[in-house]
Design a protein around this motif. Structure first.
Motif, PDB file in Angstrom:
ATOM      1  N   PRO A 139      -4.094  10.907  -2.430  1.00 15.62           N
ATOM      2  CA  PRO A 139      -3.889  10.732  -1.443  1.00 15.62           C
ATOM      3  C   PRO A 139      -3.009  10.380  -0.855  1.00 15.62           C
ATOM      4  N   VAL A 140      -2.264  10.403   0.085  1.00 12.93           N
ATOM      5  CA  VAL A 140      -0.887  10.259   1.133  1.00 12.93           C
ATOM      6  C   VAL A 140      -1.370   9.345   1.872  1.00 12.93           C
ATOM      7  N   GLY A 141      -3.034   8.410   1.891  1.00  7.58           N
ATOM      8  CA  GLY A 141      -2.835   6.992   2.183  1.00  7.58           C
ATOM      9  C   GLY A 141      -1.904   6.332   0.666  1.00  7.58           C
ATOM     10  N   TRP A 142      -1.944   7.194  -0.225  1.00 10.91           N
ATOM     11  CA  TRP A 142      -0.747   5.718  -1.681  1.00 10.91           C
ATOM     12  C   TRP A 142      -0.070   5.723  -0.294  1.00 10.91           C
ATOM     13  N   PHE A 143       1.222   6.952   0.197  1.00 11.98           N
ATOM     14  CA  PHE A 143       2.407   6.312   0.150  1.00 11.98           C
ATOM     15  C   PHE A 143       2.118   5.208   2.137  1.00 11.98           C
ATOM     16  N   SER A 144       1.105   5.613   2.593  1.00 11.35           N
ATOM     17  CA  SER A 144       1.204   5.187   4.142  1.00 11.35           C
ATOM     18  C   SER A 144       1.749   3.489   3.337  1.00 11.35           C
ATOM     19  N   SER A 145       0.593   2.917   1.862  1.00  9.82           N
ATOM     20  CA  SER A 145       0.322   1.748   1.813  1.00  9.82           C
ATOM     21  C   SER A 145       2.073   1.477   1.711  1.00  9.82           C
ATOM     22  N   GLN A 146       2.442   2.273   0.879  1.00 10.25           N
ATOM     23  CA  GLN A 146       4.226   1.880   0.383  1.00 10.25           C
ATOM     24  C   GLN A 146       4.635   1.383   0.772  1.00 10.25           C
ATOM     25  N   ASN A 147       4.549   2.486   2.638  1.00 12.96           N
ATOM     26  CA  ASN A 147       5.437   2.577   3.960  1.00 12.96           C
ATOM     27  C   ASN A 147       5.382   1.098   4.433  1.00 12.96           C
ATOM     28  N   GLU A 148       4.012   0.829   4.277  1.00 10.83           N
ATOM     29  CA  GLU A 148       4.009  -0.646   4.889  1.00 10.83           C
ATOM     30  C   GLU A 148       4.294  -1.447   4.976  1.00 10.83           C
ATOM     31  N   ILE A 149       4.566  -1.752   3.783  1.00  6.58           N
ATOM     32  CA  ILE A 149       5.604  -2.802   2.638  1.00  6.58           C
ATOM     33  C   ILE A 149       6.974  -2.233   2.922  1.00  6.58           C
ATOM     34  N   TYR A 150       7.473  -1.079   3.197  1.00  9.29           N
ATOM     35  CA  TYR A 150       8.870  -0.440   2.963  1.00  9.29           C
ATOM     36  C   TYR A 150       8.994  -1.051   4.901  1.00  9.29           C
ATOM     37  N   ALA A 151       8.372  -0.919   5.283  1.00  9.02           N
ATOM     38  CA  ALA A 151       8.655  -1.176   6.807  1.00  9.02           C
ATOM     39  C   ALA A 151       9.963  -2.930   6.971  1.00  9.02           C
TER      40      ALA A 151
END
Length: 382
Positions: free
Chosen positions: A285-297
């Motif tokens: 689900p899209v939550g995978w990308f959200s969790s990754q982007n929190e780290i990258y942000a």
């Protein structure tokens, strides 16, 4: 003595292949190098993907040759991924071709469509492999300049003024590497019209669309794209699976079959468990990308501080896993990189390796922990 093929006279060894030898030599001598130069994700793949890989290991046919087109389930997962995240409907039997990474795709596409002497439009700055592969197959690179003032997008009106008679292929790459520029629907529509007018095959290289990007796009969503467009995509960046070497090519049945003629003569299919793990990744689900982007942000915030502390100028409005920045006044891009490497034990990538339009710029990779970025920052501002 056996002479090398003449095609090798027109290409050089990949920059990072040689430069990283210098970096490793410095590390071996005791220098604590902070490597911010390479776009190789340091985060782990999703745990579900590793479970899928391991479960597939005991499949009775796991260790046999696999279909040249990839497994039906992996192609189905790609179809679902494109529908769910890009709004693109693809036929999993005829419009999708799994690849051993995008680099393989660049070579196979070039081999499938280019004859010796054909011309290829290549972005400047852009991924160096587009140019080197073009030369390896005896075609001619024709560079089109991207400029910061135009948001790193091609000037199609300027290209219209050129003689495009011999142009067969055009590489585009949005979100763009190395600049982090995003592509727009208008740009994609204009590219499709340009390609149809001049009978040019557009290839969009699209591995960065989910990294720090709230609106992932595929050029294939635009009307008429399938007639003149192929799109490369990859799991390397979005799912931290760079070493798995797995990606995909999407487009019309006719164009896919042309590439398949090459691919089926070059390999014997991908390892079944890798395809099974990749299928699991694409169904997350899209939550995978959200969790990754929190780290990258968080990393991006710290990297922008490092860039500013070094006297570089960079924009916050960049997507992807890099920060593209102007080097300080008085430095060439290579000179600045060498200064940082030898004076502060920090390695970043010089912009010149991406083309002449990259001179004067440098690239910072976000594939490093916050601790490493803070270590680099403390070396500049103790």
């Amino acid at each position: 003595m056996i002479d090398q093929a003449t095609r090798l006279n027109h290409v050089e060894e990949y920059y990072f292949s040689t430069k990283l030898q210098e970096v490793r030599a410095l590390e071996a001598s005791g220098k604590p190098i902070v490597n911010l130069g390479i776009g190789s994700p340091d985060l782990p793949p999703p745990p579900q993907v590793l479970a899928g890989l391991n479960q597939a290991m005991v499949n009775p046919g796991a260790h046999q040759y696999q279909p040249y087109r990839g497994t039906a389930d992996f192609r189905k997962a790609i179809q679902e991924f494109y529908k769910n995240f890009y709004g693109v409907d693809l036929n999993s039997d005829s419009e999708i071709l799994p690849l051993m990474g995008s680099k393989e795709g660049i070579a196979h596409i070039s081999m499938a469509f280019l004859n010796e002497g054909d011309e290829v439009l290549i972005p400047n700055p852009g991924y160096p492999t587009y140019s080197s592969v073009t030369k390896l197959f005896g075609a001619k690179p024709v560079y089109y300049n991207l400029e910061e003032e135009r948001s790193w997008q091609p000037d199609l009106e300027e290209l219209e003024k050129r003689d495009l008679t011999n142009v067969k292929l055009m590489w585009v790459n949005y979100p763009h590497m190395p600049t982090g520029a995003s592509g727009s629907e208008d740009l994609f529509r204009n590219l499709i019209a340009f390609a149809k007018k001049h009978k040019i095959l557009i290839v969009n290289d699209n591995p960065y669309s989910f990294i720090l990007n709230e609106n992932p796009k595929s050029i294939l969503k635009e009307e008429g794209a399938m007639d003149v467009v192929l799109e490369l995509n990859s799991l390397s960046k979005s799912f931290n699976m760079a070493g798995w070497r797995i990606g995909m090519l999407c487009g019309s049945e006719k164009n896919i079959n042309s590439v398949l003629k090459v691919k089926s003569n070059m390999d014997s299919g991908m390892f079944f468990p890798i395809q099974a793990g990749a299928a699991t990744a694409l169904r997350l689900p899209v939550g995978w990308f959200s969790s990754q982007n929190e780290i990258y942000a968080r990393r991006k915030e710290n990297m922008l501080k490092l860039s500013a502390a070094l006297g570089c100028t960079s924009s916050k409005d960049q997507t992807g896993m890099f920060i593209w920045a102007k080097a300080p006044e008085g430095f060439t891009s290579e000179g600045f990189v060498d200064f940082l490497l030898h004076e502060h034990s920090i390695f970043i990538a010089p912009g010149f390796i991406f083309g002449s339009q990259g001179e004067g710029y440098v690239r910072f990779s976000l594939c490093a922990t916050e601790e490493k970025i803070q270590t680099a920052l403390k070396r500049i501002k103790p």
